[in-house]
Design a protein around this motif. Structure first.
Motif, PDB file in Angstrom:
ATOM      1  N   ALA A  35       0.767  -1.286   0.053  1.00 56.26           N
ATOM      2  CA  ALA A  35      -0.147  -0.163   0.027  1.00 56.26           C
ATOM      3  C   ALA A  35       0.826   1.224  -0.083  1.00 56.26           C
ATOM      4  O   ALA A  35       0.792   2.266  -0.743  1.00 56.26           O
ATOM      5  N   LYS A  53      -2.591   4.473 -12.535  1.00 55.15           N
ATOM      6  CA  LYS A  53      -2.927   5.006 -11.272  1.00 55.15           C
ATOM      7  C   LYS A  53      -4.085   4.243 -10.954  1.00 55.15           C
ATOM      8  O   LYS A  53      -4.241   3.778  -9.866  1.00 55.15           O
ATOM      9  N   ILE A 113      -4.962   1.457  -7.897  1.00 53.86           N
ATOM     10  CA  ILE A 113      -6.240   1.601  -6.897  1.00 53.86           C
ATOM     11  C   ILE A 113      -6.801   0.348  -6.888  1.00 53.86           C
ATOM     12  O   ILE A 113      -7.139  -0.280  -5.936  1.00 53.86           O
ATOM     13  N   VAL A 114      -7.261  -0.494  -8.179  1.00 54.70           N
ATOM     14  CA  VAL A 114      -8.007  -1.366  -8.507  1.00 54.70           C
ATOM     15  C   VAL A 114      -7.391  -2.666  -7.732  1.00 54.70           C
ATOM     16  O   VAL A 114      -7.857  -3.357  -6.765  1.00 54.70           O
ATOM     17  N   VAL A 130      -4.114  -2.709  -5.673  1.00 53.28           N
ATOM     18  CA  VAL A 130      -3.648  -2.787  -4.276  1.00 53.28           C
ATOM     19  C   VAL A 130      -4.713  -2.139  -3.243  1.00 53.28           C
ATOM     20  O   VAL A 130      -5.035  -2.783  -2.511  1.00 53.28           O
ATOM     21  N   PHE A 131      -5.333  -0.997  -3.643  1.00 50.61           N
ATOM     22  CA  PHE A 131      -6.140  -0.335  -2.431  1.00 50.61           C
ATOM     23  C   PHE A 131      -7.493  -1.278  -2.394  1.00 50.61           C
ATOM     24  O   PHE A 131      -7.866  -1.453  -1.188  1.00 50.61           O
ATOM     25  N   MET A 132      -8.327  -1.325  -3.571  1.00 51.42           N
ATOM     26  CA  MET A 132      -9.399  -2.211  -3.589  1.00 51.42           C
ATOM     27  C   MET A 132      -9.143  -3.727  -3.263  1.00 51.42           C
ATOM     28  O   MET A 132     -10.085  -4.510  -3.127  1.00 51.42           O
ATOM     29  N   GLU A 133      -7.851  -4.117  -3.262  1.00 52.54           N
ATOM     30  CA  GLU A 133      -7.328  -5.632  -3.281  1.00 52.54           C
ATOM     31  C   GLU A 133      -8.169  -6.499  -4.062  1.00 52.54           C
ATOM     32  O   GLU A 133      -8.332  -7.777  -3.821  1.00 52.54           O
ATOM     33  N   LEU A 134      -8.432  -5.992  -5.304  1.00 54.27           N
ATOM     34  CA  LEU A 134      -9.227  -6.761  -6.400  1.00 54.27           C
ATOM     35  C   LEU A 134      -8.257  -7.985  -7.060  1.00 54.27           C
ATOM     36  O   LEU A 134      -8.739  -8.671  -7.744  1.00 54.27           O
ATOM     37  N   TRP A 164     -14.587  -9.227 -11.378  1.00 54.81           N
ATOM     38  CA  TRP A 164     -15.139  -7.856 -10.713  1.00 54.81           C
ATOM     39  C   TRP A 164     -13.735  -7.303 -11.102  1.00 54.81           C
ATOM     40  O   TRP A 164     -13.749  -6.032 -11.438  1.00 54.81           O
ATOM     41  N   LEU A 213     -13.810  -6.378 -14.970  1.00 59.30           N
ATOM     42  CA  LEU A 213     -14.724  -5.211 -15.052  1.00 59.30           C
ATOM     43  C   LEU A 213     -13.959  -3.770 -14.728  1.00 59.30           C
ATOM     44  O   LEU A 213     -14.223  -3.119 -15.214  1.00 59.30           O
ATOM     45  N   LEU A 214     -13.434  -3.705 -13.472  1.00 56.71           N
ATOM     46  CA  LEU A 214     -12.822  -2.476 -12.854  1.00 56.71           C
ATOM     47  C   LEU A 214     -11.949  -2.021 -13.934  1.00 56.71           C
ATOM     48  O   LEU A 214     -11.684  -0.731 -14.175  1.00 56.71           O
ATOM     49  N   TYR A 258     -12.823  -0.749 -17.208  1.00 60.79           N
ATOM     50  CA  TYR A 258     -13.676   0.663 -16.835  1.00 60.79           C
ATOM     51  C   TYR A 258     -12.225   1.587 -17.172  1.00 60.79           C
ATOM     52  O   TYR A 258     -12.207   2.675 -17.763  1.00 60.79           O
ATOM     53  N   ILE A 259     -11.231   1.239 -16.224  1.00 57.68           N
ATOM     54  CA  ILE A 259     -10.152   2.199 -16.284  1.00 57.68           C
ATOM     55  C   ILE A 259      -9.179   2.378 -17.452  1.00 57.68           C
ATOM     56  O   ILE A 259      -8.458   3.220 -17.842  1.00 57.68           O
ATOM     57  N   TYR A 315      -5.196   5.563   1.045  1.00 55.18           N
ATOM     58  CA  TYR A 315      -4.130   4.961   1.275  1.00 55.18           C
ATOM     59  C   TYR A 315      -4.312   4.629   2.753  1.00 55.18           C
ATOM     60  O   TYR A 315      -4.210   3.394   3.473  1.00 55.18           O
ATOM     61  N   SER A 364      -6.996   1.860   3.049  1.00 56.00           N
ATOM     62  CA  SER A 364      -6.472   0.628   2.739  1.00 56.00           C
ATOM     63  C   SER A 364      -5.604  -0.144   3.872  1.00 56.00           C
ATOM     64  O   SER A 364      -5.876  -1.377   4.179  1.00 56.00           O
ATOM     65  N   LEU A 365      -4.906   0.708   4.638  1.00 56.54           N
ATOM     66  CA  LEU A 365      -4.158   0.523   5.732  1.00 56.54           C
ATOM     67  C   LEU A 365      -5.339  -0.172   6.820  1.00 56.54           C
ATOM     68  O   LEU A 365      -5.078  -1.194   7.630  1.00 56.54           O
ATOM     69  N   HIS A 373     -12.667   4.061  -2.361  1.00 57.07           N
ATOM     70  CA  HIS A 373     -11.695   3.956  -3.439  1.00 57.07           C
ATOM     71  C   HIS A 373     -12.131   4.263  -4.704  1.00 57.07           C
ATOM     72  O   HIS A 373     -11.416   4.992  -5.534  1.00 57.07           O
ATOM     73  N   ILE A 411      -9.117  10.626  -9.960  1.00 57.28           N
ATOM     74  CA  ILE A 411      -8.131  10.171 -10.807  1.00 57.28           C
ATOM     75  C   ILE A 411      -8.057  10.425 -12.072  1.00 57.28           C
ATOM     76  O   ILE A 411      -7.272  10.933 -12.781  1.00 57.28           O
TER      77      ILE A 411
END
Lengths: 84, 174
Positions: free
Chosen positions: A7, A45, A49-50, A52-56, A63, A66-67, A70-71, B54, B57-58, B158, B165
């Motif tokens: 993250a 970017k 996000i998809v 790492v942050f969303m953990e998809l 899913w 799909l995301l 989109y990006i 972020y 996420s943490l 997110h 973004i």
């Protein structure tokens, strides 16, 4: 620990890419060139996000695809509009 | 939640495509409009939302380890950065109003106010959701139970970040 490292790396990548985007109109004189560069950065970017942050990355494939589509598709459509 | 997120993404996609088409038809007006925007505030807001995401996420990683109080505190941090975003956005609006620029000034500013205000509403709703899941985490409501509510709230936040973004280069940079 791995989640924290992933993250944090992703956050750094996103901040650096944001700063880089700001400088495109200054360092690249041709409008079409910086539009393409800025939209490629949007895709990178968005992927951060998809995945790492969303953990998809570890979520059901449907899913994530799909995301990710989109990006990729939206900046592609926008670039086609701008470059026509 | 995922269907709701997809619906929101679709609405914003229509806005973004509409903005790009309008810009191609009014290149000079949009160029002048973008020059009147405060680029630094766009940059600050981008970094604020990225950092907020972020922290969320943490927080999700913490709740997975059953560290509920830590997760709640991290969500508080995420809300702090969201507050920076809201403050800067409101300052930006008032700064434009002082210059006599409103939603009726021209097509660029109509779209600018519509898209950014619609996004701002999503940030506000996201803050309510973050407050709700932070409170639930602090009260130990996720201990040994399904985390789907927490994960759905985090995913919504997110999505708000993901939309910005795309919005940021489209309105402020390109």
């Amino acid at each position: 620990m791995l989640a924290f490292r992933l993250a944090t790396t992703s956050w750094l990548v996103l901040v650096v890419l944001t700063l880089v985007t700001m400088y495109f109109p200054i360092i690249i004189s041709e409008r079409s060139a910086y539009i393409i560069c800025a939209l490629i950065i949007v895709v990178i970017k968005g992927q951060q996000i998809v995945d790492v942050f969303m953990e998809l990355k570890s979520a059901p494939r449907f899913w994530r695809l799909l995301l990710l589509s989109y990006i990729v598709m939206l900046p592609l459509i926008i670039s086609v509009i701008y470059l026509n | 939640m995922w269907f709701f997120i997809l619906a929101e993404l679709t609405v914003f996609a229509i806005f973004f495509i509409g903005f790009a088409i309008s810009e191609q038809q009014n290149l000079e007006m949009f160029s002048q409009g973008k020059a009147q925007l405060h680029q630094l505030s766009g940059l600050i807001n981008t970094i604020a939302l990225i950092t907020s995401s972020y922290f969320v996420s943490l927080s999700l990683a913490a709740i997975h380890k059953q560290a509920a109080n830590k997760a709640a505190l991290l969500l508080l941090g995420a809300k702090g950065f969201a507050l920076i975003y809201i403050s800067v956005k409101i300052w930006e609006y008032f700064s434009l109003f002082e210059q006599g620029i409103t939603i009726e000034t021209n097509t660029f500013f109509t779209l600018y106010f519509l898209i950014t205000a619609f996004h701002l509403m999503h940030v506000l709703l996201g803050m309510v959701i973050l407050t709700f899941i932070a409170k639930a985490a602090w009260q130990g409501k996720y201990q040994g139970k399904s985390l789907s509510g927490f994960e759905a709230g985090a995913s919504y936040w997110h999505m708000v970040d993901l939309l910005w973004i795309i919005l940021f280069p489209l309105i402020y940079v390109i």
